[in-house]
Design a protein around this motif. Structure first.
Motif, PDB file in Angstrom:
ATOM      1  N   PRO A  59       0.796  -1.221   0.000  1.00 12.61           N
ATOM      2  CA  PRO A  59       0.000   0.000   0.000  1.00 12.61           C
ATOM      3  C   PRO A  59       0.831   1.275   0.000  1.00 12.61           C
ATOM      4  CG  PRO A  59      -0.072  -1.028   2.154  1.00 12.61           C
ATOM      5  CD  PRO A  59       0.628  -1.995   1.231  1.00 12.61           C
ATOM      6  N   VAL A  60       2.014   1.238   0.576  1.00 12.62           N
ATOM      7  CA  VAL A  60       2.856   2.439   0.595  1.00 12.62           C
ATOM      8  C   VAL A  60       3.383   2.729  -0.806  1.00 12.62           C
ATOM      9  CG1 VAL A  60       4.967   3.471   1.523  1.00 12.62           C
ATOM     10  CG2 VAL A  60       3.432   2.193   3.042  1.00 12.62           C
ATOM     11  N   ALA A  61       3.929   1.710  -1.471  1.00 10.50           N
ATOM     12  CA  ALA A  61       4.428   1.906  -2.842  1.00 10.50           C
ATOM     13  C   ALA A  61       3.296   2.326  -3.766  1.00 10.50           C
ATOM     14  CB  ALA A  61       5.095   0.634  -3.352  1.00 10.50           C
ATOM     15  N   LEU A  62       2.111   1.753  -3.568  1.00 15.93           N
ATOM     16  CA  LEU A  62       0.952   2.136  -4.372  1.00 15.93           C
ATOM     17  C   LEU A  62       0.631   3.616  -4.150  1.00 15.93           C
ATOM     18  CD1 LEU A  62      -2.002   0.175  -5.405  1.00 15.93           C
ATOM     19  CD2 LEU A  62      -2.553   2.197  -4.104  1.00 15.93           C
ATOM     20  N   SER A  63       0.547   4.031  -2.904  1.00 14.26           N
ATOM     21  CA  SER A  63       0.170   5.418  -2.609  1.00 14.26           C
ATOM     22  C   SER A  63       1.221   6.414  -3.090  1.00 14.26           C
ATOM     23  CB  SER A  63      -0.088   5.607  -1.111  1.00 14.26           C
ATOM     24  OG  SER A  63       1.110   5.520  -0.367  1.00 14.26           O
ATOM     25  N   GLU A  64       2.466   5.996  -3.176  1.00 17.52           N
ATOM     26  CA  GLU A  64       3.538   6.895  -3.623  1.00 17.52           C
ATOM     27  C   GLU A  64       3.420   7.267  -5.088  1.00 17.52           C
ATOM     28  OE1 GLU A  64       7.033   4.795  -2.371  1.00 17.52           O
ATOM     29  OE2 GLU A  64       6.941   5.685  -0.359  1.00 17.52           O
ATOM     30  N   GLN A  65       2.546   6.606  -5.837  1.00 16.63           N
ATOM     31  CA  GLN A  65       2.321   6.965  -7.243  1.00 16.63           C
ATOM     32  C   GLN A  65       1.365   8.147  -7.363  1.00 16.63           C
ATOM     33  OE1 GLN A  65       4.507   5.498  -9.199  1.00 16.63           O
ATOM     34  NE2 GLN A  65       4.999   4.445  -7.286  1.00 16.63           N
ATOM     35  N   PHE A  66       0.771   8.561  -6.252  1.00 11.12           N
ATOM     36  CA  PHE A  66      -0.200   9.657  -6.209  1.00 11.12           C
ATOM     37  C   PHE A  66       0.434  10.902  -5.592  1.00 11.12           C
ATOM     38  CE2 PHE A  66      -2.672   5.801  -6.346  1.00 11.12           C
ATOM     39  CZ  PHE A  66      -3.802   6.116  -7.074  1.00 11.12           C
ATOM     40  N   THR A  67      -0.100  12.075  -5.944  1.00 11.32           N
ATOM     41  CA  THR A  67       0.317  13.304  -5.276  1.00 11.32           C
ATOM     42  C   THR A  67      -0.193  13.287  -3.837  1.00 11.32           C
ATOM     43  OG1 THR A  67      -1.679  14.534  -5.901  1.00 11.32           O
ATOM     44  CG2 THR A  67       0.199  14.654  -7.433  1.00 11.32           C
ATOM     45  N   GLN A  68       0.353  14.152  -3.020  1.00 11.16           N
ATOM     46  CA  GLN A  68      -0.085  14.248  -1.619  1.00 11.16           C
ATOM     47  C   GLN A  68      -1.575  14.554  -1.526  1.00 11.16           C
ATOM     48  OE1 GLN A  68       1.426  13.461   1.158  1.00 11.16           O
ATOM     49  NE2 GLN A  68       3.456  13.142   0.296  1.00 11.16           N
ATOM     50  N   GLU A  69      -2.106  15.354  -2.449  1.00  3.67           N
ATOM     51  CA  GLU A  69      -3.508  15.790  -2.398  1.00  3.67           C
ATOM     52  C   GLU A  69      -4.397  15.066  -3.398  1.00  3.67           C
ATOM     53  OE1 GLU A  69      -0.929  17.959  -3.220  1.00  3.67           O
ATOM     54  OE2 GLU A  69      -0.530  18.541  -1.154  1.00  3.67           O
ATOM     55  N   ALA A  70      -3.954  13.959  -3.927  1.00  5.98           N
ATOM     56  CA  ALA A  70      -4.699  13.256  -4.977  1.00  5.98           C
ATOM     57  C   ALA A  70      -6.120  12.914  -4.549  1.00  5.98           C
ATOM     58  CB  ALA A  70      -3.966  11.974  -5.357  1.00  5.98           C
ATOM     59  N   SER A  71      -6.977  12.786  -5.541  1.00  4.42           N
ATOM     60  CA  SER A  71      -8.336  12.295  -5.337  1.00  4.42           C
ATOM     61  C   SER A  71      -8.482  11.018  -6.156  1.00  4.42           C
ATOM     62  CB  SER A  71      -9.363  13.337  -5.786  1.00  4.42           C
ATOM     63  OG  SER A  71     -10.667  12.856  -5.551  1.00  4.42           O
ATOM     64  N   TRP A  72      -8.819   9.915  -5.487  1.00  7.81           N
ATOM     65  CA  TRP A  72      -8.913   8.614  -6.136  1.00  7.81           C
ATOM     66  C   TRP A  72     -10.260   7.993  -5.795  1.00  7.81           C
ATOM     67  CZ3 TRP A  72      -7.745   5.441  -9.700  1.00  7.81           C
ATOM     68  CH2 TRP A  72      -7.906   4.072  -9.567  1.00  7.81           C
ATOM     69  N   THR A  73     -11.003   7.572  -6.801  1.00  8.62           N
ATOM     70  CA  THR A  73     -12.242   6.841  -6.582  1.00  8.62           C
ATOM     71  C   THR A  73     -12.011   5.410  -7.057  1.00  8.62           C
ATOM     72  OG1 THR A  73     -13.541   8.841  -6.906  1.00  8.62           O
ATOM     73  CG2 THR A  73     -14.713   6.741  -7.050  1.00  8.62           C
ATOM     74  N   ASN A  74     -12.160   4.464  -6.131  1.00  4.57           N
ATOM     75  CA  ASN A  74     -11.858   3.072  -6.458  1.00  4.57           C
ATOM     76  C   ASN A  74     -13.034   2.405  -7.178  1.00  4.57           C
ATOM     77  OD1 ASN A  74     -13.687   2.230  -4.455  1.00  4.57           O
ATOM     78  ND2 ASN A  74     -12.077   1.994  -2.930  1.00  4.57           N
ATOM     79  N   ALA A  75     -12.870   1.129  -7.479  1.00  5.38           N
ATOM     80  CA  ALA A  75     -13.845   0.412  -8.312  1.00  5.38           C
ATOM     81  C   ALA A  75     -15.200   0.228  -7.648  1.00  5.38           C
ATOM     82  CB  ALA A  75     -13.283  -0.941  -8.722  1.00  5.38           C
ATOM     83  N   VAL A  76     -15.279   0.402  -6.334  1.00  4.72           N
ATOM     84  CA  VAL A  76     -16.581   0.288  -5.659  1.00  4.72           C
ATOM     85  C   VAL A  76     -17.166   1.652  -5.316  1.00  4.72           C
ATOM     86  CG1 VAL A  76     -16.154  -2.034  -4.783  1.00  4.72           C
ATOM     87  CG2 VAL A  76     -15.526  -0.063  -3.388  1.00  4.72           C
TER      88      VAL A  76
END
Length: 144
Positions: free
Chosen positions: A35-52
């Motif tokens: 999860p850390v490596a995954l989150s590091e692909q995003f900006t600090q303020e990113a907005s992500w909506t997952n598949a659910v």
């Protein structure tokens, strides 16, 4: 299946490579259940909506959600992420369409929901990062 990427607008080869690398690094992190490596692909303020349909705001929220998910319902989930389209939005802002294919841990396709994901990836001080993204689960494409 083709590996061709539709490029719309002036997206230099080095930008195409950098943006595609973000997606591949995201894939590696997902498949490693990191999860850390995954989150590091995003900006600090990113907005992500997952598949659910859960919206996660910020890198910290993305990591906090992903950790339990990867140890829980996603623990046996793997996928291949293929960039299918790049759209130049601004000189250092690229819209990216990704096709997600479920795989086994060796990368072989398996039955299951596919994903159609859209990212906006922009150059930041620390490299190219996902600013906003939306993941949608879709039925497997028809064979034939």
């Amino acid at each position: 299946m083709t590996n061709e990427i539709l490029v719309v607008g002036a997206v230099p080869a080095q930008v195409q490579a950098a943006v595609t690398a973000v997606v591949k690094d995201l894939e590696k992190a997902f498949n490693a259940h990191d999860p850390v490596a995954l989150s590091e692909q995003f900006t600090q303020e990113a907005s992500w909506t997952n598949a659910v349909g859960t919206r996660l705001d910020g890198r910290v929220a993305i990591a906090e959600f992903s950790g339990p998910a990867m140890k829980g319902f996603l623990r046996d989930s793997y996928a291949r992420y293929d960039v299918v389209k790049l759209l130049r939005i601004a000189p250092e802002v690229i819209g990216v369409n990704v096709r997600q294919t479920p795989t086994d841990s060796s990368g072989n396709p398996v039955a299951g929901p596919h994903g159609a994901t859209t990212y906006v990836i922009a150059r930041q001080r620390d490299g190219w990062k996902i600013v906003v993204g939306q993941n949608a689960a879709v039925d497997a494409p028809a064979v034939g």
